[in-house]
Design an enzyme around this catalytic site. Structure first.
Site, PDB file in Angstrom:
ATOM      1  N   CYS A 292       0.716  -1.253  -0.002  1.00  0.00           N
ATOM      2  CA  CYS A 292       0.016  -0.114  -0.009  1.00  0.00           C
ATOM      3  C   CYS A 292       1.092   1.124   0.331  1.00  0.00           C
ATOM      4  O   CYS A 292       0.387   2.375   0.047  1.00  0.00           O
ATOM      5  CB  CYS A 292      -0.743   0.016   0.995  1.00  0.00           C
ATOM      6  SG  CYS A 292      -2.016  -1.403   1.120  1.00  0.00           S
TER       7      CYS A 292
ATOM      8  N   HIS B 269      -1.564   8.277   6.270  1.00  0.00           N
ATOM      9  CA  HIS B 269      -2.099   7.002   5.688  1.00  0.00           C
ATOM     10  C   HIS B 269      -3.533   6.573   6.219  1.00  0.00           C
ATOM     11  O   HIS B 269      -4.114   6.268   5.174  1.00  0.00           O
ATOM     12  CB  HIS B 269      -1.125   5.792   6.210  1.00  0.00           C
ATOM     13  CG  HIS B 269      -1.232   4.663   5.392  1.00  0.00           C
ATOM     14  ND1 HIS B 269      -1.200   4.556   3.976  1.00  0.00           N
ATOM     15  CD2 HIS B 269      -1.345   3.315   5.985  1.00  0.00           C
ATOM     16  CE1 HIS B 269      -1.576   3.476   3.666  1.00  0.00           C
ATOM     17  NE2 HIS B 269      -1.541   2.419   4.959  1.00  0.00           N
TER      18      HIS B 269
ATOM     19  N   GLU C  22       0.409   5.439  13.875  1.00  0.00           N
ATOM     20  CA  GLU C  22       0.924   6.682  13.023  1.00  0.00           C
ATOM     21  C   GLU C  22       0.668   7.817  13.784  1.00  0.00           C
ATOM     22  O   GLU C  22       1.532   8.813  13.743  1.00  0.00           O
ATOM     23  CB  GLU C  22       0.091   6.623  11.894  1.00  0.00           C
ATOM     24  CG  GLU C  22       0.212   7.853  10.763  1.00  0.00           C
ATOM     25  CD  GLU C  22      -0.432   7.634   9.445  1.00  0.00           C
ATOM     26  OE1 GLU C  22      -0.067   8.287   8.591  1.00  0.00           O
ATOM     27  OE2 GLU C  22      -1.557   6.865   9.350  1.00  0.00           O
TER      28      GLU C  22
ATOM     29  N   LYS D 243      -9.135   8.753   3.228  1.00  0.00           N
ATOM     30  CA  LYS D 243      -9.431   7.407   3.126  1.00  0.00           C
ATOM     31  C   LYS D 243     -10.937   7.346   3.588  1.00  0.00           C
ATOM     32  O   LYS D 243     -11.777   6.539   3.298  1.00  0.00           O
ATOM     33  CB  LYS D 243      -8.852   6.396   3.690  1.00  0.00           C
ATOM     34  CG  LYS D 243      -7.616   6.225   3.033  1.00  0.00           C
ATOM     35  CD  LYS D 243      -6.578   4.719   3.711  1.00  0.00           C
ATOM     36  CE  LYS D 243      -5.566   4.511   3.000  1.00  0.00           C
ATOM     37  NZ  LYS D 243      -4.256   5.724   3.144  1.00  0.00           N
TER      38      LYS D 243
ATOM     39  N   HIS E 215      -9.739   2.750   0.949  1.00  0.00           N
ATOM     40  CA  HIS E 215      -8.362   2.463   0.894  1.00  0.00           C
ATOM     41  C   HIS E 215      -7.842   1.882  -0.495  1.00  0.00           C
ATOM     42  O   HIS E 215      -8.625   0.790  -0.697  1.00  0.00           O
ATOM     43  CB  HIS E 215      -7.739   1.323   1.916  1.00  0.00           C
ATOM     44  CG  HIS E 215      -6.334   1.376   2.137  1.00  0.00           C
ATOM     45  ND1 HIS E 215      -5.392   1.821   1.355  1.00  0.00           N
ATOM     46  CD2 HIS E 215      -5.647   0.461   3.100  1.00  0.00           C
ATOM     47  CE1 HIS E 215      -4.318   1.617   1.719  1.00  0.00           C
ATOM     48  NE2 HIS E 215      -4.247   0.725   2.685  1.00  0.00           N
TER      49      HIS E 215
ATOM     50  N   PHE F 167       1.793  -3.571   3.967  1.00  0.00           N
ATOM     51  CA  PHE F 167       1.907  -4.756   4.488  1.00  0.00           C
ATOM     52  C   PHE F 167       3.157  -5.371   4.104  1.00  0.00           C
ATOM     53  O   PHE F 167       3.581  -4.939   3.049  1.00  0.00           O
ATOM     54  CB  PHE F 167       0.717  -5.778   3.948  1.00  0.00           C
ATOM     55  CG  PHE F 167      -0.527  -5.715   4.491  1.00  0.00           C
ATOM     56  CD1 PHE F 167      -0.855  -4.705   5.451  1.00  0.00           C
ATOM     57  CD2 PHE F 167      -1.844  -6.617   4.140  1.00  0.00           C
ATOM     58  CE1 PHE F 167      -2.146  -4.876   6.151  1.00  0.00           C
ATOM     59  CE2 PHE F 167      -2.911  -6.723   4.724  1.00  0.00           C
ATOM     60  CZ  PHE F 167      -3.124  -5.816   5.831  1.00  0.00           C
TER      61      PHE F 167
END
Length: 414
Positions: A169, A309, A320, A338, A343, A402
């Site tokens: 991602c 993110h 984060e 998002k 996402h 990931f």
């Protein structure tokens, strides 16, 4: 401009294009971001799945955007990337008919490649046998082919590659860093960079649901993607493409191009830990953020805005926020787009990069959608409810994938 020890190299952003669930252009998407309008809805193709909703760009029609003659041989992800590229080049005022194609590069990312094509053709194999499989399967679905199709369409003969599945991602943020490196090394004058993803398929939806990554708010999908909210329970799949035109400063200046912002820094790192969970202390993310600041010659106190993110998962948002506060303090205005776009995996970083550029250009930070109760444990200044006008000179955009792969880009205002 030439990079020196006291003046880092800055790639010029001269154009950008977007296809998202929120709109079929950068302007339409930006307006949706400012309104905080959710795009999450039930998707017919996910009927019967554990999670049956997503942020689908359901108004996008590849035939209408590109023409049937072109669109029929392209995966949906490539169709969206081609559309975003056309918008970006038009906005940049670049005429591919007049440029030196050998000095034009293409770096486009995807985390999964042409999943709509893979799933469709595998279904034909199972139901009808090998004779029913399209001979165009590989040219349509292979992860490098989007960059190849864009290059062919515009005669871009410079370095051409996909940061495909490279950093999950974070892949399109990695693409922006690679594009800037090509410009800094004087291998290109122009690079078309960004990412695309069309992951709203039964297999991908079922897989993410099975691992517990998706929100299960089936009773209220419109508010399912809620970054930084106390009741967040997972992310919502989205699709789309975003492309930026990056140029060497002297090339942009020579043709009188309008700069929207500068891509001034890039940093990357690895958690080297769990395959899906972030480092609980965020040490890898912190290393990427500090590297991007150092590359851009920015001090932490210089950063006015963070496009996070912000996936809406319990762990990501907590870690984060911890990293952002530890490095940047509580001064920057933080948002996640998002809540509007979902996402978009390999396209997420490019979406967020365009949003960051637009924030700097317009001097306003869009709100984080669907925040009903801000998680009190998060020590960051999250913008909610309405857009926040803000004087900004620099901003960063975070992407974490990931596998523990982290990438951060730093932008400065033009």
């Amino acid at each position: 401009m030439t990079a020196t020890a006291d003046r880092p190299f800055r790639a010029v952003v001269t154009g950008f294009g977007m296809v998202t669930a929120a709109g079929l252009s950068a302007t339409a998407t930006w307006e949706a971001l400012l309104s905080g309008r959710s795009t999450t809805r039930r998707v017919t193709g996910l009927a019967g799945m554990p999670v049956d909703f997503a942020c689908q760009a359901d108004r996008f029609d590849g035939d209408a955007a590109l023409g049937r003659r072109i669109a029929w041989r392209l995966d949906r992800s490539t169709q969206m990337a081609m559309t975003a590229t056309a918008e970006a080049l038009k906005q940049a005022g670049l005429d591919p008919g007049t440029w030196d194609g050998a000095r034009v590069g293409v770096v486009l990312a995807t985390a999964l490649g042409g999943m709509t094509t893979w799933e469709r053709e595998y279904g034909r194999l199972r139901e009808l046998g090998p004779g029913a499989v399209s001979p165009l399967l590989i040219p349509m679905a292979a992860v490098n082919m989007t960059a190849g199709h864009v290059a062919s369409a515009y005669g871009a003969k410079g370095p051409n590659f996909a940061t495909a599945t490279a950093t999950a991602c974070a892949s399109s943020t990695t693409a922006l860093g690679a594009a800037r490196d090509l410009l800094r090394a004087d291998l290109c004058d122009v690079v078309i960079a960004g990412g695309t993803e069309a992951p709203i398929t039964p297999l991908i939806g079922a897989s993410f649901a099975k691992m517990g990554a998706l929100s299960t708010r089936n009773d209220d999908p419109a508010t399912a993607s809620r970054p930084f909210d106390a009741a967040r329970d997972g992310f919502v799949l989205g699709e789309g493409a975003s492309v930026l035109v990056l140029e060497r400063p002297e090339h942009a200046r020579a043709r009188g191009a309008r700069p929207y912002a500068f891509l001034s820094g890039y940093g990357a790192s690895a958690d080297a830990g769990h395959p899906t969970r972030p480092d609980p202390e965020g040490l890898g993310a912190e290393a990427a953020l500090r590297a991007a600041l150092n590359d851009a010659d920015l001090a932490p106190e210089d950063v006015d805005h963070v496009n996070a993110h912000g996936t809406s998962t319990p762990l990501n948002d907590a870690v984060e926020s911890q990293v952002t506060h530890r490095v940047l303090g509580d001064r920057p205005a933080v948002t996640s787009i998002k809540g509007v776009t979902g996402h978009c995996l390999g396209a997420a970083g490019a979406h967020e990069a365009v949003a960051t550029v637009l924030s700097l250009h317009h001097q306003v930070v869009p709100p984080t959608a669907n925040v009903q109760e801000l998680d009190p444990r998060l020590q960051v200044d999250v913008v909610t409810d309405k857009p926040r006008p803000l004087l900004m000179a620099s901003a960063v955009s975070h992407s974490f994938g990931f596998g523990g792969q982290n990438a951060v880009v730093a932008f400065t205002s033009a």
